[in-house]
Design a protein around this motif. Structure first.
Motif, PDB file in Angstrom:
ATOM      1  N   LEU A  66       0.857  -1.182   0.000  1.00  0.00           N
ATOM      2  CA  LEU A  66       0.000   0.000   0.000  1.00  0.00           C
ATOM      3  C   LEU A  66       0.889   1.227   0.000  1.00  0.00           C
ATOM      4  N   GLU A  67       0.552   2.179  -0.849  1.00  0.00           N
ATOM      5  CA  GLU A  67       1.249   3.459  -0.882  1.00  0.00           C
ATOM      6  C   GLU A  67       0.217   4.569  -0.788  1.00  0.00           C
ATOM      7  N   THR A  68       0.426   5.484   0.131  1.00  0.00           N
ATOM      8  CA  THR A  68      -0.521   6.576   0.314  1.00  0.00           C
ATOM      9  C   THR A  68       0.226   7.900   0.414  1.00  0.00           C
ATOM     10  N   THR A  69      -0.342   8.939  -0.179  1.00  0.00           N
ATOM     11  CA  THR A  69       0.282  10.259  -0.213  1.00  0.00           C
ATOM     12  C   THR A  69      -0.692  11.318   0.276  1.00  0.00           C
ATOM     13  N   ARG A  70      -0.189  12.210   1.103  1.00  0.00           N
ATOM     14  CA  ARG A  70      -0.963  13.361   1.563  1.00  0.00           C
ATOM     15  C   ARG A  70      -0.327  14.628   1.023  1.00  0.00           C
ATOM     16  N   VAL A  71      -1.133  15.455   0.362  1.00  0.00           N
ATOM     17  CA  VAL A  71      -0.641  16.723  -0.181  1.00  0.00           C
ATOM     18  C   VAL A  71      -1.456  17.853   0.429  1.00  0.00           C
ATOM     19  N   LYS A  72      -0.777  18.733   1.163  1.00  0.00           N
ATOM     20  CA  LYS A  72      -1.426  19.893   1.770  1.00  0.00           C
ATOM     21  C   LYS A  72      -1.139  21.129   0.927  1.00  0.00           C
ATOM     22  N   THR A  73      -2.189  21.835   0.550  1.00  0.00           N
ATOM     23  CA  THR A  73      -2.052  23.079  -0.190  1.00  0.00           C
ATOM     24  C   THR A  73      -3.007  24.108   0.395  1.00  0.00           C
ATOM     25  N   ASN A  74      -2.451  25.084   1.087  1.00  0.00           N
ATOM     26  CA  ASN A  74      -3.272  26.106   1.748  1.00  0.00           C
ATOM     27  C   ASN A  74      -4.313  25.458   2.653  1.00  0.00           C
ATOM     28  N   ASP A  75      -5.606  25.619   2.363  1.00  0.00           N
ATOM     29  CA  ASP A  75      -6.658  25.094   3.236  1.00  0.00           C
ATOM     30  C   ASP A  75      -7.152  23.711   2.827  1.00  0.00           C
ATOM     31  N   SER A  76      -6.598  23.151   1.760  1.00  0.00           N
ATOM     32  CA  SER A  76      -7.070  21.854   1.280  1.00  0.00           C
ATOM     33  C   SER A  76      -6.026  20.763   1.503  1.00  0.00           C
ATOM     34  N   VAL A  77      -6.508  19.531   1.654  1.00  0.00           N
ATOM     35  CA  VAL A  77      -5.633  18.368   1.806  1.00  0.00           C
ATOM     36  C   VAL A  77      -6.182  17.258   0.912  1.00  0.00           C
ATOM     37  N   ARG A  78      -5.303  16.663   0.114  1.00  0.00           N
ATOM     38  CA  ARG A  78      -5.698  15.558  -0.757  1.00  0.00           C
ATOM     39  C   ARG A  78      -4.951  14.291  -0.342  1.00  0.00           C
ATOM     40  N   TYR A  79      -5.691  13.195  -0.235  1.00  0.00           N
ATOM     41  CA  TYR A  79      -5.108  11.892   0.075  1.00  0.00           C
ATOM     42  C   TYR A  79      -5.300  10.977  -1.135  1.00  0.00           C
ATOM     43  N   ASN A  80      -4.221  10.349  -1.572  1.00  0.00           N
ATOM     44  CA  ASN A  80      -4.287   9.383  -2.668  1.00  0.00           C
ATOM     45  C   ASN A  80      -3.602   8.095  -2.232  1.00  0.00           C
ATOM     46  N   SER A  81      -4.292   6.976  -2.368  1.00  0.00           N
ATOM     47  CA  SER A  81      -3.686   5.707  -1.973  1.00  0.00           C
ATOM     48  C   SER A  81      -3.915   4.644  -3.036  1.00  0.00           C
ATOM     49  N   TYR A  82      -2.994   3.679  -3.067  1.00  0.00           N
ATOM     50  CA  TYR A  82      -3.097   2.558  -4.009  1.00  0.00           C
ATOM     51  C   TYR A  82      -2.696   1.276  -3.290  1.00  0.00           C
ATOM     52  N   VAL A  83      -3.551   0.272  -3.393  1.00  0.00           N
ATOM     53  CA  VAL A  83      -3.311  -1.030  -2.765  1.00  0.00           C
ATOM     54  C   VAL A  83      -3.251  -2.101  -3.843  1.00  0.00           C
ATOM     55  N   ASP A  84      -2.279  -2.989  -3.720  1.00  0.00           N
ATOM     56  CA  ASP A  84      -2.160  -4.114  -4.660  1.00  0.00           C
ATOM     57  C   ASP A  84      -1.868  -5.365  -3.832  1.00  0.00           C
ATOM     58  N   ILE A  85      -2.835  -6.294  -3.800  1.00  0.00           N
ATOM     59  CA  ILE A  85      -2.725  -7.511  -2.997  1.00  0.00           C
ATOM     60  C   ILE A  85      -2.971  -8.732  -3.879  1.00  0.00           C
ATOM     61  N   GLU A  86      -2.221  -9.781  -3.599  1.00  0.00           N
ATOM     62  CA  GLU A  86      -2.438 -11.056  -4.279  1.00  0.00           C
ATOM     63  C   GLU A  86      -2.326 -12.178  -3.250  1.00  0.00           C
ATOM     64  N   TYR A  87      -3.388 -12.967  -3.122  1.00  0.00           N
ATOM     65  CA  TYR A  87      -3.339 -14.072  -2.171  1.00  0.00           C
ATOM     66  C   TYR A  87      -3.998 -15.304  -2.757  1.00  0.00           C
ATOM     67  N   HIS A  88      -3.754 -16.455  -2.101  1.00  0.00           N
ATOM     68  CA  HIS A  88      -4.191 -17.739  -2.641  1.00  0.00           C
ATOM     69  C   HIS A  88      -5.169 -18.413  -1.682  1.00  0.00           C
ATOM     70  N   LEU A  89      -6.348 -18.746  -2.199  1.00  0.00           N
ATOM     71  CA  LEU A  89      -7.295 -19.605  -1.485  1.00  0.00           C
ATOM     72  C   LEU A  89      -7.429 -20.850  -2.353  1.00  0.00           C
ATOM     73  N   LEU A  90      -8.563 -21.055  -2.968  1.00  0.00           N
ATOM     74  CA  LEU A  90      -8.679 -22.140  -3.938  1.00  0.00           C
ATOM     75  C   LEU A  90      -8.024 -21.747  -5.256  1.00  0.00           C
ATOM     76  N   ALA A  91      -7.932 -20.437  -5.454  1.00  0.00           N
ATOM     77  CA  ALA A  91      -7.268 -19.896  -6.630  1.00  0.00           C
ATOM     78  C   ALA A  91      -6.597 -18.586  -6.229  1.00  0.00           C
ATOM     79  N   THR A  92      -5.756 -18.063  -7.116  1.00  0.00           N
ATOM     80  CA  THR A  92      -5.095 -16.794  -6.850  1.00  0.00           C
ATOM     81  C   THR A  92      -6.078 -15.649  -7.050  1.00  0.00           C
ATOM     82  N   ILE A  93      -6.175 -14.786  -6.055  1.00  0.00           N
ATOM     83  CA  ILE A  93      -7.080 -13.642  -6.119  1.00  0.00           C
ATOM     84  C   ILE A  93      -6.251 -12.374  -5.984  1.00  0.00           C
ATOM     85  N   ARG A  94      -6.495 -11.438  -6.886  1.00  0.00           N
ATOM     86  CA  ARG A  94      -5.782 -10.166  -6.840  1.00  0.00           C
ATOM     87  C   ARG A  94      -6.750  -9.039  -6.507  1.00  0.00           C
TER      88      ARG A  94
END
Length: 207
Positions: free
Chosen positions: A49-77
């Motif tokens: 997971l990667e997340t970024t916070r950008v503060k500009t004056n009175d505003s704040v933006r959060y952007n995140s990206y998650v990439d997961i891969e795990y195995h049960l009966l099959a591989t799930i991403r």
């Protein structure tokens, strides 16, 4: 040099000076911070997971990206993207795009209105939220939720219960009963233990 020629040169330089000053002020008023986490299941890395916070004056933006891969009966991403915007510490808008295996993509959005918010997911009927939102899940990465009793889920469009469960440790409980435990050091999230129902995993801050 003729004083009139010198004055003309100074006048021609003035716009450039003002432009450079304006750009420097913009740079100084914008602050960015990125955090990266390893996602583990039973000690093995299964994603990031990667997340970024950008503060500009009175505003704040959060952007995140998650990439997961795990195995049960099959591989799930699982791929998950989130963009959340605050203005004067009040949630203004949030967009979440997620894809789990072959189940297709889900898109949810929260928009501020005069009365509160409207939450929509895919083509479902919009849901009205008639209260203010000042702290959502995305903020949990960067801000320790001291004294808070609830947190808003941008993805689900619902409030989760929040309780202090130790020193700089908080337990978040969703309406379905699933719990996540958040651990902080110096105000920054360093580890999360998550019960996702079919699987439990941890997120650990990378060095």
């Amino acid at each position: 040099m003729d004083i009139f020629r010198l004055k003309g040169k100074l006048n021609s330089i003035k716009p450039l000076v003002l432009l450079l000053f304006g750009l420097s002020c913009l740079t100084l008023s914008s602050q960015s911070l990125t955090l990266k986490y390893r996602i583990l299941h039973k000690g093995k890395v299964m994603g990031s997971l990667e997340t970024t916070r950008v503060k500009t004056n009175d505003s704040v933006r959060y952007n995140s990206y998650v990439d997961i891969e795990y195995h049960l009966l099959a591989t799930i991403r699982i791929q998950h993207q989130n963009s959340t915007v605050y203005l004067n510490d009040i949630l203004l808008q949030s967009k979440v795009l997620s894809e789990v295996g072959k189940k297709g993509k889900n898109f949810s959005e929260v928009k501020k209105t005069k009365e509160g918010y409207v939450y929509t997911k895919n083509s479902d009927k919009p849901i009205s939220i008639n209260q203010s939102i000042s702290f959502s899940v995305e903020r949990l990465f960067f801000d320790e939720p001291i004294g808070l009793s609830k947190v808003f889920s941008e993805e689900k469009g619902e409030f989760h219960k929040l309780e202090t469960s130790g020193a700089h440790q908080y337990t978040k409980t969703a309406p379905n009963g699933h719990k996540s435990v958040y651990h902080y050091e110096n105000g920054t999230l360093v580890k999360t233990e998550i019960d996702a129902g079919i699987i439990e995993f941890e997120m650990v801050l990378s060095d």
